[in-house]
Design an enzyme around this catalytic site. Structure first.
Site, PDB file in Angstrom:
ATOM      1  N   HIS A   1     -16.694  29.171   1.131  1.00 41.97           N
ATOM      2  CA  HIS A   1     -17.729  30.023   0.523  1.00 41.97           C
ATOM      3  C   HIS A   1     -18.967  29.211   0.160  1.00 41.97           C
ATOM      4  O   HIS A   1     -18.902  28.006  -0.069  1.00 41.97           O
ATOM      5  CB  HIS A   1     -17.184  30.824  -0.665  1.00 41.97           C
TER       6      HIS A   1
ATOM      7  N   ASP B   1     -25.725  31.812  -8.695  1.00 43.00           N
ATOM      8  CA  ASP B   1     -24.746  32.803  -9.130  1.00 43.00           C
ATOM      9  C   ASP B   1     -24.456  32.728 -10.625  1.00 43.00           C
ATOM     10  O   ASP B   1     -24.869  31.786 -11.318  1.00 43.00           O
ATOM     11  CB  ASP B   1     -23.453  32.667  -8.314  1.00 43.00           C
TER      12      ASP B   1
ATOM     13  N   GLU C   1     -17.710  35.106  -0.453  1.00 42.69           N
ATOM     14  CA  GLU C   1     -16.355  34.819   0.002  1.00 42.69           C
ATOM     15  C   GLU C   1     -16.212  35.184   1.485  1.00 42.69           C
ATOM     16  O   GLU C   1     -17.057  35.899   2.033  1.00 42.69           O
ATOM     17  CB  GLU C   1     -15.354  35.633  -0.829  1.00 42.69           C
TER      18      GLU C   1
ATOM     19  N   ASN D   1     -12.482  27.563   0.678  1.00 45.17           N
ATOM     20  CA  ASN D   1     -12.370  28.584   1.731  1.00 45.17           C
ATOM     21  C   ASN D   1     -13.681  28.740   2.500  1.00 45.17           C
ATOM     22  O   ASN D   1     -13.853  29.698   3.241  1.00 45.17           O
ATOM     23  CB  ASN D   1     -11.935  29.926   1.122  1.00 45.17           C
TER      24      ASN D   1
HETATM   25  C1  F6R Z   1     -21.608  27.309  -7.665  1.00 42.66           C
HETATM   26  C2  F6R Z   1     -21.343  27.874  -6.345  1.00 42.66           C
HETATM   27  C3  F6R Z   1     -20.105  27.547  -5.587  1.00 42.66           C
HETATM   28  C4  F6R Z   1     -19.714  26.084  -5.627  1.00 42.66           C
HETATM   29  C5  F6R Z   1     -18.409  25.851  -4.862  1.00 42.66           C
HETATM   30  C6  F6R Z   1     -17.935  24.424  -4.974  1.00 42.66           C
HETATM   31  O1  F6R Z   1     -22.860  27.755  -8.158  1.00 42.66           O
HETATM   32  O2  F6R Z   1     -22.122  28.621  -5.906  1.00 42.66           O
HETATM   33  O3  F6R Z   1     -20.265  27.961  -4.255  1.00 42.66           O
HETATM   34  O4  F6R Z   1     -20.739  25.304  -5.067  1.00 42.66           O
HETATM   35  O5  F6R Z   1     -17.431  26.705  -5.360  1.00 42.66           O
HETATM   36  O6  F6R Z   1     -17.559  24.188  -6.298  1.00 42.66           O
HETATM   37  P1  F6R Z   1     -17.202  22.721  -6.800  1.00 42.66           P
HETATM   38  O7  F6R Z   1     -18.442  21.933  -6.648  1.00 42.66           O
HETATM   39  O8  F6R Z   1     -16.821  22.886  -8.246  1.00 42.66           O
HETATM   40  O9  F6R Z   1     -16.100  22.235  -5.940  1.00 42.66           O
END
Ligand code: F6R
Length: 251
Positions: free
Chosen positions: A138, A67, A143, A136
């Site tokens: 994701h 992303d 989401e 959440n």
């Molecule tokens: C990042 C991504 C997100 C993160 C998730 C966890 O490229 O796709 O899904 O993996 O938000 O983020 P952290 O590791 O910062 O807790």
């Protein structure tokens, strides 16, 4: 799904790095699907250290990231392209033109999404996709409520996700509202998936994942539909799941 229980963040990072290194050794032209955020930082540190110490080569590897924020370019310190260049690509011998992150500055974002899907196919698909998990549930920026059939698309970030990510920005107002993300169907096309979870703040999402219910309300639950998923989770992330329930096959 297979669960590897580890003690802590360091242990998780080492185990995940080992799987990636094995993948690259087995297939030097591997296509790696990569993530950003705090969870995977330790993995990238381990890969960089291994490259320096043991010379594992990424010269033929190709990468695709999950992303990117809409509106942030490669020079922006909070863009995921910047993060990847800084934390990983500059530390390895991978040619930068073989690394791919969606273009958050594309004039036509829908066209960028279509091209990203075509790019993944043209590369021959993702051999190993690394994932973190949001509080959440994701994965990528998919989401709750995202259809499992989704491919790369533009998404409006949930308030909780913007708040969670605000720690990287000067203020919450600076966190973009939109992002481009691989869709859930895109992620599920990967041949192998490794999901990492560390820390108490991921415990609730992980507990829901272990309930085995498959629903778009918990995007990570789509992983139950994939034949080759490994979860590497530390004790804090597993803390809400009784030991005897720590198996995650769909009932
Ligand atoms: C990042 C991504 C997100 C993160 C998730 C966890 O490229 O796709 O899904 O993996 O938000 O983020 P952290 O590791 O910062 O807790």
């Amino acid at each position: 799904m297979k669960l590897i229980e580890v003690a802590d963040y360091t242990d998780m990072s080492r185990q995940a790095a080992r799987m990636i290194i094995e993948q690259v050794k087995e297939k030097p032209t591997a296509v790696l699907g990569l993530a950003t955020g705090s969870t995977v930082l330790g993995v990238y540190r381990e890969l960089a250290a291994d490259h320096r110490q043991h010379g594992t080569s990424y010269r033929l590897v190709r990468t695709v990231n999950l992303d990117e924020y809409v509106g942030l370019g490669p020079d922006h310190p909070n863009s995921y392209r910047h993060y990847m260049n800084h934390h990983l690509f500059a530390q390895l011998d991978i040619p930068l033109h073989e690394t791919h992150v969606p273009d958050g500055l594309a004039a036509d974002l829908d066209e960028e999404c279509r091209c990203y899907e075509q790019l993944i196919d043209a590369l021959g698909g993702i051999d190993l996709q690394l994932l973190g998990i949001g509080r959440n549930g994701h994965i990528g920026f998919n989401e709750p409520g995202t259809p499992f059939s989704s491919t790369t698309h533009v998404v409006e970030l949930a308030a909780s996700t913007r708040e969670a990510n605000a720690r990287f920005f000067p203020s919450l107002d600076d966190v973009p509202h939109y992002a481009i993300t691989m869709g859930i169907a895109t992620i599920l096309r990967s041949r192998r998936i490794v999901l990492l979870a560390s820390g108490e703040e991921k415990a609730a999402a992980l507990a829901r994942l272990f309930e085995g219910i498959v629903s778009p309300e918990l995007p990570a639950s789509a992983l139950h539909l994939h034949p080759d998923v490994t979860i590497i989770a530390d004790q804090k992330a597993l803390s809400l799941i009784p030991k005897e329930q720590r198996q995650v096959d769909v009932p």
